[in-house]
Design a protein around this motif. Sequence first.
Motif, short mmCIF file in Angstrom:
data_model
loop_
_atom_site.label_atom_id
_atom_site.label_comp_id
_atom_site.label_asym_id
_atom_site.label_seq_id
_atom_site.Cartn_x
_atom_site.Cartn_y
_atom_site.Cartn_z
N ARG A 293 14.93 -34.67 15.08
CA ARG A 293 16.10 -35.54 14.90
C ARG A 293 15.73 -37.03 14.87
NH1 ARG A 293 17.28 -31.25 13.52
NH2 ARG A 293 19.08 -30.00 14.07
N GLU A 294 14.44 -37.33 14.63
CA GLU A 294 14.03 -38.71 14.43
C GLU A 294 14.54 -39.21 13.08
OE1 GLU A 294 9.78 -39.50 15.24
OE2 GLU A 294 9.72 -37.42 15.97
N LEU A 295 14.78 -38.28 12.18
CA LEU A 295 15.17 -38.60 10.81
C LEU A 295 16.39 -37.79 10.43
CD1 LEU A 295 14.01 -40.22 8.34
CD2 LEU A 295 12.85 -38.11 7.67
N SER A 296 17.33 -38.42 9.75
CA SER A 296 18.50 -37.70 9.26
C SER A 296 18.22 -37.22 7.84
CB SER A 296 19.73 -38.61 9.24
OG SER A 296 19.61 -39.60 8.23
N LEU A 297 18.98 -36.23 7.40
CA LEU A 297 18.81 -35.73 6.04
C LEU A 297 19.05 -36.84 5.02
CD1 LEU A 297 18.36 -33.26 4.13
CD2 LEU A 297 20.85 -33.04 4.09
N ALA A 298 20.08 -37.64 5.25
CA ALA A 298 20.40 -38.73 4.32
C ALA A 298 19.24 -39.70 4.18
CB ALA A 298 21.66 -39.46 4.79
N ASP A 299 18.64 -40.08 5.31
CA ASP A 299 17.52 -41.02 5.27
C ASP A 299 16.31 -40.39 4.58
OD1 ASP A 299 18.94 -43.01 6.51
OD2 ASP A 299 18.20 -42.54 8.52
N PHE A 300 16.03 -39.14 4.88
CA PHE A 300 14.90 -38.44 4.27
C PHE A 300 15.04 -38.42 2.75
CE2 PHE A 300 13.78 -34.09 2.63
CZ PHE A 300 12.45 -34.37 2.38
N LEU A 301 16.22 -38.04 2.27
CA LEU A 301 16.44 -37.96 0.83
C LEU A 301 16.34 -39.34 0.19
CD1 LEU A 301 19.42 -35.41 0.72
CD2 LEU A 301 17.01 -34.95 0.23
N ALA A 302 16.95 -40.33 0.83
CA ALA A 302 16.94 -41.69 0.27
C ALA A 302 15.54 -42.26 0.20
CB ALA A 302 17.84 -42.59 1.10
N HIS A 303 14.76 -42.07 1.25
CA HIS A 303 13.40 -42.63 1.31
C HIS A 303 12.48 -42.01 0.27
CE1 HIS A 303 14.01 -43.89 5.79
NE2 HIS A 303 14.65 -44.67 4.93
N ASN A 304 12.83 -40.82 -0.20
CA ASN A 304 11.98 -40.12 -1.16
C ASN A 304 12.64 -39.99 -2.54
OD1 ASN A 304 9.51 -39.02 0.47
ND2 ASN A 304 11.29 -38.64 1.78
N ASP A 305 13.72 -40.75 -2.74
CA ASP A 305 14.44 -40.72 -4.02
C ASP A 305 14.80 -39.30 -4.44
OD1 ASP A 305 14.32 -43.53 -4.38
OD2 ASP A 305 12.28 -43.37 -5.15
N LEU A 306 15.30 -38.53 -3.48
CA LEU A 306 15.67 -37.15 -3.74
C LEU A 306 17.18 -36.98 -3.75
CD1 LEU A 306 13.08 -35.30 -1.45
CD2 LEU A 306 13.06 -35.41 -3.95
N THR A 307 17.62 -35.99 -4.49
CA THR A 307 19.03 -35.66 -4.59
C THR A 307 19.26 -34.26 -4.03
OG1 THR A 307 19.35 -37.02 -6.57
CG2 THR A 307 20.95 -35.25 -6.18
N LEU A 308 20.25 -34.11 -3.18
CA LEU A 308 20.62 -32.78 -2.67
C LEU A 308 21.17 -31.96 -3.83
CD1 LEU A 308 22.56 -31.94 0.55
CD2 LEU A 308 23.42 -31.13 -1.64
N ARG A 309 20.68 -30.74 -3.98
CA ARG A 309 21.09 -29.90 -5.10
C ARG A 309 22.07 -28.82 -4.63
NH1 ARG A 309 17.97 -29.97 -9.73
NH2 ARG A 309 19.52 -28.44 -10.39
N ALA A 310 23.34 -29.22 -4.52
CA ALA A 310 24.37 -28.29 -4.09
C ALA A 310 24.58 -27.18 -5.11
CB ALA A 310 25.68 -29.04 -3.86
N ASP A 311 24.13 -27.41 -6.34
CA ASP A 311 24.29 -26.40 -7.38
C ASP A 311 23.36 -25.20 -7.19
OD1 ASP A 311 22.25 -28.31 -7.93
OD2 ASP A 311 22.09 -27.55 -9.98
N LEU A 312 22.39 -25.33 -6.29
CA LEU A 312 21.48 -24.22 -6.01
C LEU A 312 22.05 -23.26 -4.97
CD1 LEU A 312 18.07 -26.14 -5.83
CD2 LEU A 312 19.15 -25.04 -7.82
N LEU A 313 23.15 -23.65 -4.36
CA LEU A 313 23.77 -22.85 -3.31
C LEU A 313 25.01 -22.13 -3.83
CD1 LEU A 313 23.53 -25.52 -0.50
CD2 LEU A 313 22.39 -23.30 -0.41
N ARG A 314 25.30 -20.99 -3.24
CA ARG A 314 26.53 -20.25 -3.54
C ARG A 314 27.23 -19.92 -2.22
NH1 ARG A 314 24.82 -21.78 -7.56
NH2 ARG A 314 24.48 -20.74 -9.56
N PRO A 315 28.56 -20.03 -2.17
CA PRO A 315 29.28 -19.61 -0.96
C PRO A 315 29.21 -18.10 -0.84
CG PRO A 315 30.84 -20.15 -2.70
CD PRO A 315 29.49 -20.52 -3.23
#
Length: 256
Positions: free
Chosen positions: A128-150
């Motif tokens: 918990r030193e790093l949040s998901l938002a910070d991790f993605l931002a620092h690495n210019d990454l985008t969360l891919r919600a399209d890879l998930l299915r309910p």
Amino acid sequence: MEFSVEPPESPAVPRDAATVILLRDTERGLEVFLQRRVAAMAFAAGMTVFPGGGVDKRDADASVAWAGPPAVDWADWFNSTESVARALVCAAVRETFEESGVLLAGTSDAVVADAAKFSGAREQLVSRELSLADFLAHNDLTLRADLLRPWAHWITPTQEKRRYDTRFFAAALPEGQHADGATTEAESSGWQLPSEALADAEAGRSTLMPPTWHTLTELAGFETTAEALASERKVEAIIPTLRREGDKVRVIVGDE
């Protein structure tokens, strides 16, 4: 102290959680990634489970770069608020990366092929030193919600002291990535045919909670990942009930 099947007067409030069913196609058929939790865990100790865990308050961060169905769609599918839905999707991506090393992120038109290069950040996410938002931002990454299915929605029975309001997601293992067991929460990890995982449980070689058993039974009916992900799902909350039969407690799901 004897376990009571009677609901307590003040049941514990369930905590929002996300679970991800990772799938891949092999020559043998559709396989699912499972982990046996260490015996020291406070919840589901020794159980064989899918990767997942509780929502972190930072998972609702609206600054997360996002591709795929918006949070409002997930809120509709999971019967939740938009804020909770956003947090659930982010928790699904974060927990999957923390527990299996699989990263459901990339750019808007490509998925990370080698998640191992982010191993340092993975450890910081776990601590918990790093949040998901910070991790993605620092690495210019985008969360891919399209890879998930309910997939499903399970709530821990009211008799349990630790309760979770868990939404289940399904996702295919991204090409080039590898799921591992590099987590302190699991004593072993690996891929299995759903039918084999069920056979292990029936033979006493593993222990499954009702949601896992039910999900594996459903997955055993599919031949490929694409078939499973394309199946129509009506996600409704399921709360198993407990019934005492002699000196044993039976878990009842649905109208059984």
